[in-house]
Design an enzyme around this catalytic site. Structure first.
Site, PDB file in Angstrom:
ATOM      1  CE1 TYR A   1      -2.761   2.512  -2.538  1.00 34.28           C
ATOM      2  CE2 TYR A   1      -3.537   1.904  -4.716  1.00 34.28           C
ATOM      3  CZ  TYR A   1      -3.345   1.608  -3.378  1.00 34.28           C
ATOM      4  OH  TYR A   1      -3.754   0.389  -2.884  1.00 34.28           O
TER       5      TYR A   1
ATOM      6  CD  GLU B   1      -7.684   5.096   1.913  1.00 38.66           C
ATOM      7  OE1 GLU B   1      -6.475   5.364   1.907  1.00 38.66           O
ATOM      8  OE2 GLU B   1      -8.138   4.020   2.345  1.00 38.66           O
TER       9      GLU B   1
HETATM   10  P1  CMP Z   1      -1.621  -0.507   0.342  1.00 42.57           P
HETATM   11  O1  CMP Z   1      -2.073  -0.825   1.717  1.00 42.57           O
HETATM   12  O2  CMP Z   1      -2.613  -0.606  -0.755  1.00 42.57           O
HETATM   13  O3  CMP Z   1      -1.011   0.990   0.321  1.00 42.57           O
HETATM   14  C1  CMP Z   1      -0.025   1.374  -0.611  1.00 42.57           C
HETATM   15  C2  CMP Z   1       0.523   0.237  -1.392  1.00 42.57           C
HETATM   16  O4  CMP Z   1       1.756   0.468  -2.013  1.00 42.57           O
HETATM   17  C3  CMP Z   1       0.781  -0.923  -0.446  1.00 42.57           C
HETATM   18  O5  CMP Z   1      -0.411  -1.472  -0.015  1.00 42.57           O
HETATM   19  C4  CMP Z   1       1.664  -1.815  -1.292  1.00 42.57           C
HETATM   20  O6  CMP Z   1       0.926  -2.653  -2.140  1.00 42.57           O
HETATM   21  C5  CMP Z   1       2.419  -0.788  -2.125  1.00 42.57           C
HETATM   22  N1  CMP Z   1       3.778  -0.640  -1.624  1.00 42.57           N
HETATM   23  C6  CMP Z   1       4.153  -0.131  -0.448  1.00 42.57           C
HETATM   24  N2  CMP Z   1       5.486  -0.149  -0.346  1.00 42.57           N
HETATM   25  C7  CMP Z   1       5.948  -0.695  -1.488  1.00 42.57           C
HETATM   26  C8  CMP Z   1       7.242  -0.985  -1.981  1.00 42.57           C
HETATM   27  N3  CMP Z   1       8.331  -0.715  -1.261  1.00 42.57           N
HETATM   28  N4  CMP Z   1       7.334  -1.540  -3.195  1.00 42.57           N
HETATM   29  C9  CMP Z   1       6.231  -1.796  -3.931  1.00 42.57           C
HETATM   30  N5  CMP Z   1       4.956  -1.539  -3.508  1.00 42.57           N
HETATM   31  C10 CMP Z   1       4.840  -0.998  -2.303  1.00 42.57           C
END
Ligand code: CMP
Length: 138
Positions: free
Chosen positions: A50, A127
């Site tokens: 991430y 990824e």
């Molecule tokens: P994902 O598709 O795994 O990609 C990044 C992740 O960050 C996303 O899913 C969410 O689970 C998390 N995420 C994105 N925006 C937020 C936010 N505003 N607050 C908390 N978690 C977030």
């Protein structure tokens, strides 16, 4: 044209014991599973995965959450896999996800959102390589 994407069934998916149902929905939507693992992410591995979000306020919580329990990374293949998988899972925030999408059906919040899907073909390649060697894929 055949394309690959990376999915991760997140800790909340396994906690809720719905990983079988979610995988069946993925198969029913026409995706071929080319690779599948069950593992616990280390902190270093989650941070690296991430990394693009490292300046975001939620980065620390996201890493803590993704290391809180086992996950299932999947390499999926289909025509138009990246866009079609994002359509299947629905919006990042389940409150905004369409009826019938995986996140609408199972997710509790933007953080505990059941499943990850790559956002571009270019990121999908990176990824997939995070979790799989070419020789791991069928
Ligand atoms: P994902 O598709 O795994 O990609 C990044 C992740 O960050 C996303 O899913 C969410 O689970 C998390 N995420 C994105 N925006 C937020 C936010 N505003 N607050 C908390 N978690 C977030």
């Amino acid at each position: 044209m055949k394309e690959r994407t990376l999915a991760i069934l997140k800790p909340d998916c396994l906690e809720k014991r719905v990983q079988g149902k979610v995988i069946q929905q993925i198969i029913d939507a026409g995706f071929d599973i080319k690779g599948m693992r069950l593992l616990s992410l280390s902190e270093d591995s989650a941070k690296k995965f991430y990394e693009v979000h490292k300046e975001r306020p939620f980065y620390g919580e996201l890493v803590a959450y993704m290391t809180s329990g086992p996950v299932v990374p999947l390499c999926l293949e289909k025509d138009n896999a990246v866009a079609d998988f994002r359509k299947l899972i629905g919006a990042t925030n389940p409150a905004n996800a369409e009826e019938g999408t995986i996140r609408k059906m199972y997710a509790d919040s933007i953080e505990r959102n059941i499943v990850h899907g790559s956002d571009s073909a270019e990121n999908a390649k990176k990824e997939i390589a995070h979790f799989f060697n070419d020789s791991d894929l069928v």
